[in-house]
Design an enzyme around this catalytic site. Structure first.
Site, short mmCIF file in Angstrom:
data_model
loop_
_atom_site.label_atom_id
_atom_site.label_comp_id
_atom_site.label_asym_id
_atom_site.label_seq_id
_atom_site.Cartn_x
_atom_site.Cartn_y
_atom_site.Cartn_z
N ASN A 9 36.55 73.27 72.87
CA ASN A 9 37.87 72.68 72.63
C ASN A 9 37.65 71.31 72.01
O ASN A 9 37.23 70.38 72.69
CB ASN A 9 38.61 72.57 73.97
CG ASN A 9 39.93 71.83 73.82
OD1 ASN A 9 40.40 71.58 72.70
ND2 ASN A 9 40.55 71.49 74.95
N TRP A 10 37.94 71.22 70.71
CA TRP A 10 37.65 69.96 70.00
C TRP A 10 38.69 68.88 70.26
O TRP A 10 38.52 67.74 69.83
CB TRP A 10 37.56 70.23 68.49
CG TRP A 10 36.39 71.07 68.09
CD1 TRP A 10 35.40 71.55 68.93
CD2 TRP A 10 36.08 71.54 66.78
NE1 TRP A 10 34.50 72.30 68.19
CE2 TRP A 10 34.89 72.30 66.87
CE3 TRP A 10 36.69 71.40 65.53
CZ2 TRP A 10 34.30 72.91 65.77
CZ3 TRP A 10 36.11 72.01 64.43
CH2 TRP A 10 34.93 72.75 64.55
N GLU A 167 39.78 74.40 85.07
CA GLU A 167 39.35 73.06 84.68
C GLU A 167 39.89 72.04 85.67
O GLU A 167 41.05 71.60 85.54
CB GLU A 167 39.89 72.71 83.28
CG GLU A 167 39.42 73.63 82.18
CD GLU A 167 39.42 72.92 80.83
OE1 GLU A 167 38.42 73.05 80.12
OE2 GLU A 167 40.39 72.21 80.50
N GLY A 173 36.17 65.11 81.05
CA GLY A 173 35.85 63.88 80.34
C GLY A 173 35.34 62.76 81.24
O GLY A 173 35.26 61.61 80.83
N GLY A 233 34.54 70.52 76.25
CA GLY A 233 35.21 69.49 75.45
C GLY A 233 34.18 68.67 74.69
O GLY A 233 33.62 69.10 73.67
N GLY A 234 33.88 67.48 75.21
CA GLY A 234 33.01 66.52 74.53
C GLY A 234 31.72 67.11 73.96
O GLY A 234 31.36 66.86 72.81
P1 13P Z 1 34.99 67.77 78.75
O1 13P Z 1 33.96 68.84 78.54
O2 13P Z 1 34.95 66.69 77.71
O3 13P Z 1 35.00 67.26 80.15
O4 13P Z 1 36.43 68.48 78.53
C1 13P Z 1 36.72 69.65 79.18
C2 13P Z 1 37.97 70.21 78.62
O5 13P Z 1 39.04 69.68 78.81
C3 13P Z 1 37.87 71.44 77.80
O6 13P Z 1 39.12 71.98 77.56
#
Ligand code: 13P
Length: 253
Positions: A9-10, A167, A173, A233-234
């Site tokens: 997920n960008w 999640e 994050g 995410g990141g």
């Molecule tokens: P991170 O991997 O940056 O914690 O984000 C997770 C996320 O929200 C994926 O949808």
């Protein structure tokens, strides 16, 4: 057997140029991966260019949100039909950032899931508790209610392809991952709820974990029997890190 899914997920990162360059880096790193479904979810504007880049590759494309109407006077919105037309196969629905900043509710999530399925777009449906909810012992109630409301009115055949992403908001994050045991507990709980509603279909539903997934914690998460992949995410923004996550190691590989 549930084929694992690793989805990136960008969020609101990457221009069209950056997105196209990312795919050209990633494709060589993962060209021999066959037993994992790789998905990237670029911002809307980069979807079509990314779809062109991944044609004939082992990578599919997701959107990060969708509106439930097919077309009409809804300034700023994008419909399931438009996403399919652009070459999307999946759409992330109910991400906690949309719930937090854009007034997404279980009811709007349900409308989006229903409309997407109606058009043949596969939802990646996100649920998760906040730190306050976890600390006050409400995690299971919150997850159960998000799942039941989000999937309300769906039949077992609707549910066939739907992907769930757990999640925990406190892990997104923050660098603070749920331990694999914490995640497995909730994933098993979610599968139990799905069994209660959709019977045997639940054994085929992929349940992804999301929240600070990185190259150094993916392997232990993927050992758990009810963790079928990750929504990243990141760490999905750098081709090398994302490729390492896609190539997670388990006893099977
Ligand atoms: P991170 O991997 O940056 O914690 O984000 C997770 C996320 O929200 C994926 O949808």
């Amino acid at each position: 057997m549930r084929k694992p899914v690793i989805a990136g997920n960008w969020k609101m990162y990457k221009t069209v140029f950056d997105a196209v360059r990312f795919i050209s880096e990633l494709k060589d790193l993962v060209s021999n991966v066959k037993d994992v479904q790789i998905i990237v979810a670029p911002p809307f504007l980069a979807i079509y260019p990314v779809v062109q880049e991944v044609k004939d590759l082992n990578i599919l494309v997701s959107a990060q949100d969708v509106f439930w109407e097919e077309e009409g006077a809804y300034t700023g919105e994008i419909s399931p039909k438009m996403l399919l037309d652009a070459g999307c196969n999946y759409v992330i629905i109910g991400h906690s950032e949309r719930r937090q900043y854009f007034q997404e509710t279980d009811e709007t999530v349900n409308k989006k899931i229903t409309a997407s399925l109606h058009h043949g777009l596969i939802p990646i449906f996100c649920v998760g508790e906040s730190i306050q909810q976890r600390e006050s012992g409400k995690t299971l109630d919150i997850i159960e209610s998000q799942i039941k409301r989000g999937l309300s009115g769906l039949s077992a055949s609707d549910m066939k392809d739907v992907i769930i992403a757990y999640e925990p908001i406190w892990a997104i994050g923050t660098g603070k991952t749920a331990t694999s045991k914490q995640a497995e507990e909730i994933h098993a709980f979610i599968r139990g709820i799905l069994k209660g509603i959709f019977k045997d279909i639940a054994d085929n539903t992929r349940i992804l974990y999301g929240g600070s997934v990185k190259p150094d914690n993916i392997d232990e998460l993927m050992v758990e029997p009810n963790i079928d992949g990750a929504l990243v995410g990141g760490a999905s923004l750098k081709a090398e890190d994302f490729a390492r996550i896609i190539k997670f190691k388990t006893k099977l590989r």
